[in-house]
Design a protein around this motif. Sequence first.
Motif, PDB file in Angstrom:
ATOM      1  N   GLN A 207       2.998  96.321-108.697  1.00 23.58           N
ATOM      2  CA  GLN A 207       2.932  97.236-107.554  1.00 23.58           C
ATOM      3  C   GLN A 207       3.907  96.807-106.467  1.00 23.58           C
ATOM      4  O   GLN A 207       3.970  95.637-106.101  1.00 23.58           O
ATOM      5  CB  GLN A 207       1.512  97.257-106.984  1.00 23.58           C
ATOM      6  CG  GLN A 207       1.338  98.049-105.711  1.00 23.58           C
ATOM      7  CD  GLN A 207       1.632  99.532-105.882  1.00 23.58           C
ATOM      8  OE1 GLN A 207       1.101 100.174-106.789  1.00 23.58           O
ATOM      9  NE2 GLN A 207       2.501 100.089-105.041  1.00 23.58           N
ATOM     10  N   TYR A 209       5.225  96.663-102.627  1.00 26.69           N
ATOM     11  CA  TYR A 209       4.710  96.665-101.263  1.00 26.69           C
ATOM     12  C   TYR A 209       5.880  96.517-100.291  1.00 26.69           C
ATOM     13  O   TYR A 209       6.948  96.027-100.654  1.00 26.69           O
ATOM     14  CB  TYR A 209       3.736  95.499-101.040  1.00 26.69           C
ATOM     15  CG  TYR A 209       2.413  95.645-101.744  1.00 26.69           C
ATOM     16  CD1 TYR A 209       1.300  96.168-101.079  1.00 26.69           C
ATOM     17  CD2 TYR A 209       2.262  95.276-103.079  1.00 26.69           C
ATOM     18  CE1 TYR A 209       0.074  96.300-101.718  1.00 26.69           C
ATOM     19  CE2 TYR A 209       1.047  95.412-103.739  1.00 26.69           C
ATOM     20  CZ  TYR A 209      -0.047  95.924-103.050  1.00 26.69           C
ATOM     21  OH  TYR A 209      -1.254  96.067-103.688  1.00 26.69           O
ATOM     22  N   LYS A 227       2.291  97.559 -96.190  1.00 26.54           N
ATOM     23  CA  LYS A 227       2.053  98.860 -96.803  1.00 26.54           C
ATOM     24  C   LYS A 227       2.148  98.774 -98.328  1.00 26.54           C
ATOM     25  O   LYS A 227       2.977  98.015 -98.840  1.00 26.54           O
ATOM     26  CB  LYS A 227       3.114  99.892 -96.359  1.00 26.54           C
ATOM     27  CG  LYS A 227       2.845 100.604 -95.065  1.00 26.54           C
ATOM     28  CD  LYS A 227       3.195  99.773 -93.873  1.00 26.54           C
ATOM     29  CE  LYS A 227       4.625  99.319 -93.847  1.00 26.54           C
ATOM     30  NZ  LYS A 227       4.905  98.384 -92.747  1.00 26.54           N
ATOM     31  N   LYS A 228       1.326  99.535 -99.003  1.00 24.93           N
ATOM     32  CA  LYS A 228       1.489  99.741-100.446  1.00 24.93           C
ATOM     33  C   LYS A 228       2.369 100.960-100.628  1.00 24.93           C
ATOM     34  O   LYS A 228       2.085 102.036-100.099  1.00 24.93           O
ATOM     35  CB  LYS A 228       0.134  99.965-101.124  1.00 24.93           C
ATOM     36  CG  LYS A 228       0.248 100.223-102.623  1.00 24.93           C
ATOM     37  CD  LYS A 228      -1.111 100.186-103.315  1.00 24.93           C
ATOM     38  CE  LYS A 228      -1.949 101.372-102.927  1.00 24.93           C
ATOM     39  NZ  LYS A 228      -3.216 101.433-103.702  1.00 24.93           N
ATOM     40  N   GLU A 241       0.697 103.598 -97.976  1.00 20.64           N
ATOM     41  CA  GLU A 241      -0.621 103.393 -97.385  1.00 20.64           C
ATOM     42  C   GLU A 241      -0.669 102.013 -96.732  1.00 20.64           C
ATOM     43  O   GLU A 241      -0.283 101.018 -97.350  1.00 20.64           O
ATOM     44  CB  GLU A 241      -1.716 103.486 -98.453  1.00 20.64           C
ATOM     45  CG  GLU A 241      -3.123 103.217 -97.927  1.00 20.64           C
ATOM     46  CD  GLU A 241      -4.169 103.197 -99.017  1.00 20.64           C
ATOM     47  OE1 GLU A 241      -5.315 102.797 -98.726  1.00 20.64           O
ATOM     48  OE2 GLU A 241      -3.854 103.568-100.168  1.00 20.64           O
ATOM     49  N   THR A 242      -1.115 101.946 -95.489  1.00 21.33           N
ATOM     50  CA  THR A 242      -1.216 100.659 -94.802  1.00 21.33           C
ATOM     51  C   THR A 242      -2.345  99.834 -95.417  1.00 21.33           C
ATOM     52  O   THR A 242      -3.401 100.362 -95.762  1.00 21.33           O
ATOM     53  CB  THR A 242      -1.479 100.853 -93.299  1.00 21.33           C
ATOM     54  OG1 THR A 242      -2.647 101.666 -93.115  1.00 21.33           O
ATOM     55  CG2 THR A 242      -0.287 101.511 -92.623  1.00 21.33           C
ATOM     56  N   VAL A 243      -2.095  98.523 -95.570  1.00 18.93           N
ATOM     57  CA  VAL A 243      -3.069  97.628 -96.199  1.00 18.93           C
ATOM     58  C   VAL A 243      -3.227  96.362 -95.364  1.00 18.93           C
ATOM     59  O   VAL A 243      -2.434  96.087 -94.463  1.00 18.93           O
ATOM     60  CB  VAL A 243      -2.658  97.254 -97.647  1.00 18.93           C
ATOM     61  CG1 VAL A 243      -2.592  98.488 -98.533  1.00 18.93           C
ATOM     62  CG2 VAL A 243      -1.307  96.512 -97.649  1.00 18.93           C
ATOM     63  N   ASP A 244      -4.262  95.577 -95.694  1.00 21.00           N
ATOM     64  CA  ASP A 244      -4.514  94.321 -94.996  1.00 21.00           C
ATOM     65  C   ASP A 244      -3.377  93.332 -95.262  1.00 21.00           C
ATOM     66  O   ASP A 244      -2.818  93.297 -96.360  1.00 21.00           O
ATOM     67  CB  ASP A 244      -5.841  93.729 -95.471  1.00 21.00           C
ATOM     68  CG  ASP A 244      -6.296  92.581 -94.588  1.00 21.00           C
ATOM     69  OD1 ASP A 244      -5.880  91.433 -94.862  1.00 21.00           O
ATOM     70  OD2 ASP A 244      -7.060  92.821 -93.638  1.00 21.00           O
ATOM     71  N   THR A 293       3.985 102.418 -90.273  1.00 22.15           N
ATOM     72  CA  THR A 293       3.338 101.474 -89.361  1.00 22.15           C
ATOM     73  C   THR A 293       3.030 102.167 -88.039  1.00 22.15           C
ATOM     74  O   THR A 293       1.943 102.007 -87.472  1.00 22.15           O
ATOM     75  CB  THR A 293       4.270 100.265 -89.121  1.00 22.15           C
ATOM     76  OG1 THR A 293       4.511  99.610 -90.369  1.00 22.15           O
ATOM     77  CG2 THR A 293       3.664  99.277 -88.147  1.00 22.15           C
ATOM     78  N   THR A 322      -5.689  99.985 -91.128  1.00 19.89           N
ATOM     79  CA  THR A 322      -5.442  99.961 -92.568  1.00 19.89           C
ATOM     80  C   THR A 322      -6.065 101.186 -93.236  1.00 19.89           C
ATOM     81  O   THR A 322      -6.940 101.846 -92.677  1.00 19.89           O
ATOM     82  CB  THR A 322      -6.002  98.675 -93.209  1.00 19.89           C
ATOM     83  OG1 THR A 322      -7.411  98.596 -92.955  1.00 19.89           O
ATOM     84  CG2 THR A 322      -5.321  97.444 -92.630  1.00 19.89           C
ATOM     85  N   GLY A 323      -5.572 101.478 -94.442  1.00 19.46           N
ATOM     86  CA  GLY A 323      -6.090 102.612 -95.192  1.00 19.46           C
ATOM     87  C   GLY A 323      -5.516 103.949 -94.772  1.00 19.46           C
ATOM     88  O   GLY A 323      -6.017 105.009 -95.167  1.00 19.46           O
ATOM     89  N   SER A 325      -2.792 106.646 -95.171  1.00 18.95           N
ATOM     90  CA  SER A 325      -1.742 107.132 -96.083  1.00 18.95           C
ATOM     91  C   SER A 325      -0.899 108.168 -95.358  1.00 18.95           C
ATOM     92  O   SER A 325      -1.437 109.018 -94.634  1.00 18.95           O
ATOM     93  CB  SER A 325      -2.357 107.752 -97.337  1.00 18.95           C
ATOM     94  OG  SER A 325      -3.071 106.787 -98.077  1.00 18.95           O
TER      95      SER A 325
END
Length: 341
Positions: A207, A209, A227-228, A241-244, A293, A322-323, A325
């Motif tokens: 994946q 990132y 982000k993913k 999608e923003t992630v931790d 972001t 986060t989370g 999209s």
Amino acid sequence: MNILLTSAGRRTYMVEYFKTALNGSGKVFASNSVLTHTLLQADEYVLTPNIYDDQYISFLVEYCKQKSINAIISLFDIDLPVLSKNRSVFEKENIKLVVSNYEATLICNDKWETYNFLKGIGINQTPSFITIAEAKAALSNGEISYPIYLKPRWGMGSIGIYKAENDAELDVLYKKLHREIFDTYLKYESAADAEKSVIIQQAIKGQEYGIEILNDLDCKYVTTFAKKKIAMRSGETDIAETVDIKEFEDIAKNISVHLKHMALLDVDCFKNNDGKIFVLEMNCRFGGQYPFTHVAGVDVPQQIINWLNGKDTNWDLLHIQTGVSACKEILPTIINKKLNI
């Protein structure tokens, strides 16, 4: 406070972000070598000589003096080392360059230097080679296997990125890419080592990132955003999608401490199927992932304006949700209409 965004290209959103940040307390100027819609959205704009033109720096300095511009932020990789190398020229006129140190810009613009820098500070790297002979030897002894990627060593975006699945494709694509490099603006930096202007890398299954590492204007680590990447278009993040940041933070701090970049660093990562994180590329500027972001609650342009005005870090501006999209939208826009009578 007046800001100049150089090599603004098509990054209209950056003009809008900085105009909102200034909130009428100054102007956003934009420059580019050709007219784009982005320039028309700035408070004022100017067309500049080519980045490699001998008059480029003196042109910018004079323009900044005429317009009382306090700081310059570049949005294009090739622009960065040219500006950074001439930092003292701008500082003599009290013009702040929000641009990383010269060495950092060279490392980021050169994928081979990026590979060696990251490997040297202990960050996972995919096997990479600077000659086709070395790549073929690695294929022969089993060090790497197809598919492999061929990229311009001094490249950006998606220009000239090819995937080879076998020996025949490797030979053809290597020659094609080498020819393409010297048919585009990539020829300027690639001329430094024409025979080693292509980098060949083992493909990574996993994946993708994107992370952004924020340093302050003293080049000290502040925070990281992650982000993913869900979809790409022309080498830029199109859906994400923003992630931790938890699994990326140690890597980000390591890079920050050793690279000592200024402001935002755009970084491309892969997490392979075994969970190992590899860092592939870095850009010393606002990258194509920053809008994701921004829409998730972060305001780096406002924080940069605050720093330029001598204010401390405002953590409320740097809290990311986060989370989230999001996707980019592309719309055709008329920049000049000629009437046929």
